[in-house]
Scaffold this active site. Structure first.
Site, PDB file in Angstrom:
ATOM      1  N   ALA A 292       0.977  -1.203   0.030  1.00 33.71           N
ATOM      2  CA  ALA A 292       0.039   0.165   0.062  1.00 33.71           C
ATOM      3  C   ALA A 292       0.787   1.349   0.167  1.00 33.71           C
ATOM      4  CB  ALA A 292      -0.828   0.073   1.319  1.00 33.71           C
TER       5      ALA A 292
ATOM      6  N   ASN B 237       3.710   1.588  -1.482  1.00 29.37           N
ATOM      7  CA  ASN B 237       4.147   1.761  -2.742  1.00 29.37           C
ATOM      8  C   ASN B 237       3.167   2.235  -3.614  1.00 29.37           C
ATOM      9  OD1 ASN B 237       6.986   1.024  -2.172  1.00 29.37           O
ATOM     10  ND2 ASN B 237       6.531  -0.933  -2.606  1.00 29.37           N
TER      11      ASN B 237
ATOM     12  N   ASP C  37       8.509 -12.838 -16.383  1.00 31.90           N
ATOM     13  CA  ASP C  37       9.356 -12.082 -17.280  1.00 31.90           C
ATOM     14  C   ASP C  37       8.940 -10.334 -17.175  1.00 31.90           C
ATOM     15  OD1 ASP C  37       7.023 -11.777 -18.678  1.00 31.90           O
ATOM     16  OD2 ASP C  37       7.955 -12.881 -20.462  1.00 31.90           O
TER      17      ASP C  37
ATOM     18  N   ASP D 225       4.388  -4.075  -7.270  1.00 37.27           N
ATOM     19  CA  ASP D 225       3.487  -2.876  -6.757  1.00 37.27           C
ATOM     20  C   ASP D 225       3.425  -1.820  -7.742  1.00 37.27           C
ATOM     21  OD1 ASP D 225       3.547  -4.623  -4.375  1.00 37.27           O
ATOM     22  OD2 ASP D 225       5.324  -3.544  -3.552  1.00 37.27           O
TER      23      ASP D 225
END
Length: 324
Positions: A46, A48, A231, A260
């Site tokens: 959160a 981030n 990836d 995030d």
């Protein structure tokens, strides 16, 4: 974006004090490893997404819990400095702020040990304050939530958001905290492959499996399902079949916070009115750019960087056969 056109992003979930080091060998290769580049950072999912929302020019409100210790300042200081409103962050009496211990080996694939601490200690006054904050939020807005707080907290936040017709984007970490009846209330969900496996009960090995998982989540009620791939790309299903959004060409330094970055920028892009595929390209671009630096917030890109890479990534998106 001018102030009058700004939307509101509510970020609910984990708020951590991060302690991060680089190591020259993979953890487990020997009992004691030498480390370098030690950093004390503000982290948590959160945290981030709230930081990114502010960086992208939106009103950003963080909702969560910290302890009544000195680590709370480490966790919240950079957010305050970035213009994030932290009035929705409450203190858990007698608890420590959550701590994340992060090692980054040469292949850049971080390993994290998380002590949830205050993130998992919510009382009724804290939940009521959360509901009241969401209830006062005016549209346009969205709620970005993660499951590194108790399931009842997420459920009550989602219910409050739906009552205000505020769309919800969920990062389902930890997936065992996601009840099946929550899915129909979500506008979007952004699991990585291991989380998608836990949610659907099927191993994901390749694009066809990811497409199947995305379709399953949509069939269970989510409007947009986006499976983040290892990836750096993703598989998206927003109706009409699955679409593979491939990664850009970057050299990873540290994968901390990349997921995030995807969820936060994906949510912002949806809130700004981009269609789901374009929003996914923005999320992929943000995650790809995030891995080129050390740490999460210090490595996060700005709007111009994301928009430039997203335009190139979007050109390579392609439809997949969702059956399988």
């Amino acid at each position: 974006m001018n102030a009058s056109s700004r939307s509101t992003v509510l970020s609910l979930g984990s708020i951590n004090a991060d302690f991060q080091v680089r190591v020259d060998q993979s953890p487990g290769s020997q009992e004691t490893l030498l480390a370098h580049d030690f950093s004390r950072l503000a982290g948590g999912k959160a945290s981030n997404t709230a930081w990114l929302a502010a960086r992208f020019g939106h009103r950003s409100l963080l909702i969560g819990r910290v302890g009544d210790d000195d680590l709370a300042d480490q966790a919240l200081g950079p957010l305050r400095d970035a213009g994030v409103n932290i009035d929705g962050v409450t203190r858990a009496k007698g608890q420590q702020t959550a701590v994340s211990l992060i090692t980054v080996p040469p292949d850049a694939k971080k390993q994290i040990v998380l002590a949830t601490n205050a993130n998992d200690h919510w009382d009724e006054p804290a939940m009521l304050a959360m509901e009241q904050l969401i209830g006062r939020t005016e549209a346009p807005a969205c709620l970005v939530a993660d499951c590194e707080v108790p399931a009842v907290v997420v459920a009550r936040a989602v219910e409050a958001a739906c009552a205000r017709h505020i769309p919800v984007v969920l990062d389902p970490s930890f997936p065992d905290r996601v009840p099946a009846d929550l899915l129909p209330q979500l506008d979007a969900i952004t699991p990585n492959t291991s989380e998608a496996e836990a949610l659907t009960g099927r191993e994901i090995d390749g694009l066809e499996d990811a497409a199947w998982a995305a379709r399953q989540l949509r069939e269970r009620g989510v409007r947009i399902a986006c499976v983040k791939l290892g990836d750096g790309g993703c598989v998206l299903d927003a109706g009409g079949g699955a679409i593979h959004v491939p990664p850009g060409d970057v050299q990873p330094t540290d994968t901390t916070g990349a997921g995030d970055a995807f969820t936060g920028v994906f949510a912002v892009a949806l809130l700004e009115g981009l269609d789901p595929v374009d929003a996914a390209a923005w999320g992929v671009a943000a995650a790809n750019l995030a891995v080129t630096g050390y740490g999460s917030k210090p490595a996060y890109p700005d709007r111009e960087q994301v928009a430039s890479m997203a335009a190139r990534i979007r050109q390579n998106a392609r439809c997949l056969d969702a059956e399988g």
